[in-house]
Scaffold this active site. Sequence first.
Site, short mmCIF file in Angstrom:
data_model
loop_
_atom_site.label_atom_id
_atom_site.label_comp_id
_atom_site.label_asym_id
_atom_site.label_seq_id
_atom_site.Cartn_x
_atom_site.Cartn_y
_atom_site.Cartn_z
N ARG A 1 0.67 -1.43 -0.03
CA ARG A 1 0.05 0.01 -0.02
C ARG A 1 1.00 1.30 -0.05
O ARG A 1 1.12 1.80 -1.18
CB ARG A 1 -0.97 -0.02 1.38
CG ARG A 1 -2.21 0.99 1.09
CD ARG A 1 -1.87 2.31 1.57
NE ARG A 1 -1.06 2.44 2.98
CZ ARG A 1 -0.45 3.66 3.31
NH1 ARG A 1 -0.67 4.88 2.59
NH2 ARG A 1 -0.15 3.60 4.49
N ASP A 2 1.42 1.59 1.28
CA ASP A 2 2.28 2.68 1.31
C ASP A 2 3.33 2.78 0.19
O ASP A 2 3.81 3.72 -0.49
CB ASP A 2 2.62 2.92 2.66
CG ASP A 2 3.43 4.33 3.05
OD1 ASP A 2 3.77 4.94 2.04
OD2 ASP A 2 3.01 4.93 4.10
N HIS B 1 4.90 4.79 12.69
CA HIS B 1 5.04 4.64 11.36
C HIS B 1 6.22 5.71 10.97
O HIS B 1 5.84 6.81 10.85
CB HIS B 1 3.73 4.88 10.71
CG HIS B 1 3.59 5.03 9.08
ND1 HIS B 1 2.71 4.17 8.57
CD2 HIS B 1 4.09 5.76 8.27
CE1 HIS B 1 2.80 4.39 7.31
NE2 HIS B 1 3.62 5.47 7.10
N HIS C 1 8.97 7.38 8.26
CA HIS C 1 9.46 7.43 6.85
C HIS C 1 10.95 7.76 7.04
O HIS C 1 11.17 8.25 8.16
CB HIS C 1 8.71 8.27 6.14
CG HIS C 1 7.42 7.97 5.50
ND1 HIS C 1 7.16 7.26 4.38
CD2 HIS C 1 6.00 7.62 6.13
CE1 HIS C 1 6.00 7.02 4.26
NE2 HIS C 1 5.28 7.26 5.25
N CYS D 1 3.95 9.30 0.65
CA CYS D 1 2.60 9.86 0.14
C CYS D 1 2.71 10.99 -0.79
O CYS D 1 3.26 11.84 -0.75
CB CYS D 1 2.06 10.38 1.53
SG CYS D 1 0.34 11.22 1.16
N ASN E 1 9.27 4.65 3.42
CA ASN E 1 9.07 3.89 4.79
C ASN E 1 10.36 3.33 5.11
O ASN E 1 11.19 2.96 4.36
CB ASN E 1 8.12 2.90 4.84
CG ASN E 1 6.63 3.45 4.52
OD1 ASN E 1 6.32 3.58 3.41
ND2 ASN E 1 5.95 3.74 5.56
P1 HMG Z 1 -12.93 14.52 -3.63
O1 HMG Z 1 -12.61 14.80 -4.82
O2 HMG Z 1 -13.14 15.46 -2.58
O3 HMG Z 1 -14.01 13.41 -3.57
O4 HMG Z 1 -11.66 13.76 -2.95
P2 HMG Z 1 -15.57 13.51 -3.88
O5 HMG Z 1 -16.53 12.71 -2.74
O6 HMG Z 1 -15.89 14.68 -4.27
O7 HMG Z 1 -15.60 12.42 -5.00
C1 HMG Z 1 -14.92 12.62 -6.30
C2 HMG Z 1 -14.95 11.35 -7.22
O8 HMG Z 1 -14.10 10.25 -6.64
C3 HMG Z 1 -16.30 10.71 -7.35
O9 HMG Z 1 -16.39 10.09 -8.77
C4 HMG Z 1 -16.68 9.88 -6.34
O10 HMG Z 1 -17.52 8.65 -6.62
C5 HMG Z 1 -14.94 9.26 -6.16
P3 HMG Z 1 -16.95 10.78 -9.99
O11 HMG Z 1 -18.40 11.08 -9.64
O12 HMG Z 1 -16.05 12.24 -10.31
O13 HMG Z 1 -16.84 9.74 -10.96
N1 HMG Z 1 -14.67 8.64 -4.99
C6 HMG Z 1 -14.18 7.41 -4.87
N2 HMG Z 1 -13.85 6.60 -5.74
C7 HMG Z 1 -13.31 5.42 -4.98
N3 HMG Z 1 -13.25 5.25 -3.82
C8 HMG Z 1 -13.37 6.04 -2.92
C9 HMG Z 1 -13.83 7.08 -3.35
N4 HMG Z 1 -14.28 8.44 -2.79
C10 HMG Z 1 -14.84 9.28 -3.81
N5 HMG Z 1 -13.13 6.04 -1.78
C11 HMG Z 1 -11.02 11.57 -1.52
C12 HMG Z 1 -11.76 12.90 -1.56
C13 HMG Z 1 -10.89 11.58 -0.11
C14 HMG Z 1 -11.56 10.55 -2.32
C15 HMG Z 1 -9.64 11.74 -2.35
O14 HMG Z 1 -8.96 12.80 -1.81
C16 HMG Z 1 -8.81 10.51 -2.07
O15 HMG Z 1 -9.10 9.48 -2.66
N6 HMG Z 1 -7.61 10.85 -1.28
C17 HMG Z 1 -6.71 9.54 -1.03
C18 HMG Z 1 -5.55 10.07 -0.84
C19 HMG Z 1 -4.48 8.88 -0.28
O16 HMG Z 1 -4.74 7.96 -0.84
N7 HMG Z 1 -3.21 9.38 0.27
C20 HMG Z 1 -2.49 8.53 0.61
C21 HMG Z 1 -2.82 7.59 1.89
S1 HMG Z 1 -2.55 8.48 3.16
C22 HMG Z 1 -0.71 8.19 3.51
O17 HMG Z 1 -0.16 7.52 2.79
C23 HMG Z 1 -0.13 8.44 5.05
C24 HMG Z 1 -0.02 7.25 5.93
O18 HMG Z 1 1.12 6.41 4.98
C25 HMG Z 1 0.69 7.55 7.25
C26 HMG Z 1 1.82 8.48 6.91
O19 HMG Z 1 2.85 8.26 6.61
O20 HMG Z 1 1.69 9.92 7.26
C27 HMG Z 1 -1.36 6.51 6.11
MG MG Z 2 3.02 6.68 5.32
#
Ligand code: HMG
Ligand code: MG
Length: 300
Positions: free
Chosen positions: A16-17, A206, A208, A239, A248
């Site tokens: 994932r990450d 966690h 990095h 990220c 990581n």
């Molecule tokens: P948004 O554009 O505000 O979402 O994004 P929305 O609700 O307006 O929806 C926009 C479109 O996305 C729509 O589709 C929804 O249906 C679709 P359209 O009508 O345009 O065709 N949609 C989805 N599709 C699939 N799965 C979903 C989903 N939600 C909406 N869940 C949103 C908001 C949260 C969706 C977006 O910002 C997003 O997906 N962000 C994810 C970011 C991400 O994955 N970041 C990395 C993970 S976190 C990380 O790495 C940190 C961590 O490792 C710890 C650390 O190191 O800090 C955990």
């Molecule tokens: Mg991370």
Amino acid sequence: MFSLPKKVTIIEVGPRDGLQNEKNQVETDVKLEFIHLLKKSGVTEMELTSFVSPKWVPQMKDAKEIMEHADLVERSIVLAPNAKGVALAQEAGAKSIAVFVGVSNTFNQKNINRTTDESIEALAPIILKLKEDDVYVRACISTAFYCPYEGKIGIDDCIELCRRFVALGVDELSVADTIGMANPVESYELFTRLRQSFPSVLLTAHFHDTRKMALANIFASLQAGVDRFDTAAGGLGGCPFADGATGNVATEDVVNMLDSLAISTGIDVKQLCEAVEKIAPHVSRPIETGMYRLFENGRI
Ligand code: HMG
Ligand code: MG
């Protein structure tokens, strides 16, 4: 003398990450084989994928197929940022779901397009329902030490955000140094406060490894009573929405350090390197972790 546990749990976050930041789409079959080899090396807890918007993170667009075909481990975790992600994850059979929120508002907006408060308000009923359904809930707390946009984060702000998740009944807090800026003293201080404040939840660190302080931070966190660490095979990761975030801390280097301290993880470093060997040709940057180099040179 040092206070060290006899056993540590590694939560492998490579699939994932590790992969989410890769620009080239890694084939689903390759990801599945990577997951299989990680399991074979002894990993029992793993983040397999994310049910996030494919427009935001195209690499995770095969989340459903991954959940359908992966060789699941004891705790197979998927990330979900909102109700849609959680619904898709549950449809795909997920029994352990990670939600994620940043202490820093600016980071949170860049990552999930909501303020931190808006996110937690939206997540609250979702988490309560997941607990009713007996789903394991992990809360990933990003930018717990530093934010690429807001700078240093106060310990109290991080504790307060964690408190809100704990009040909702989450099973685990995974607290992250998203851009790899924390030092061992900061790690010890934050994790000591977290351990004291939330004795009833699982607490995971966690790190990095941007500035190569992650192993030192893990050693400091062990002193603070942490015995769970998120790590990624091959040191992959980062990220896409956190400027300056790199990989990581590498699972093989953490397991080697813990082996040398007689702390058991149940993971075999050589087999882990075989998993890294599988994914290495499919990622855009060279894998330069200490143990993988030795493995490549036939030294382990
Ligand atoms: P948004 O554009 O505000 O979402 O994004 P929305 O609700 O307006 O929806 C926009 C479109 O996305 C729509 O589709 C929804 O249906 C679709 P359209 O009508 O345009 O065709 N949609 C989805 N599709 C699939 N799965 C979903 C989903 N939600 C909406 N869940 C949103 C908001 C949260 C969706 C977006 O910002 C997003 O997906 N962000 C994810 C970011 C991400 O994955 N970041 C990395 C993970 S976190 C990380 O790495 C940190 C961590 O490792 C710890 C650390 O190191 O800090 C955990
Ligand atoms: Mg991370």
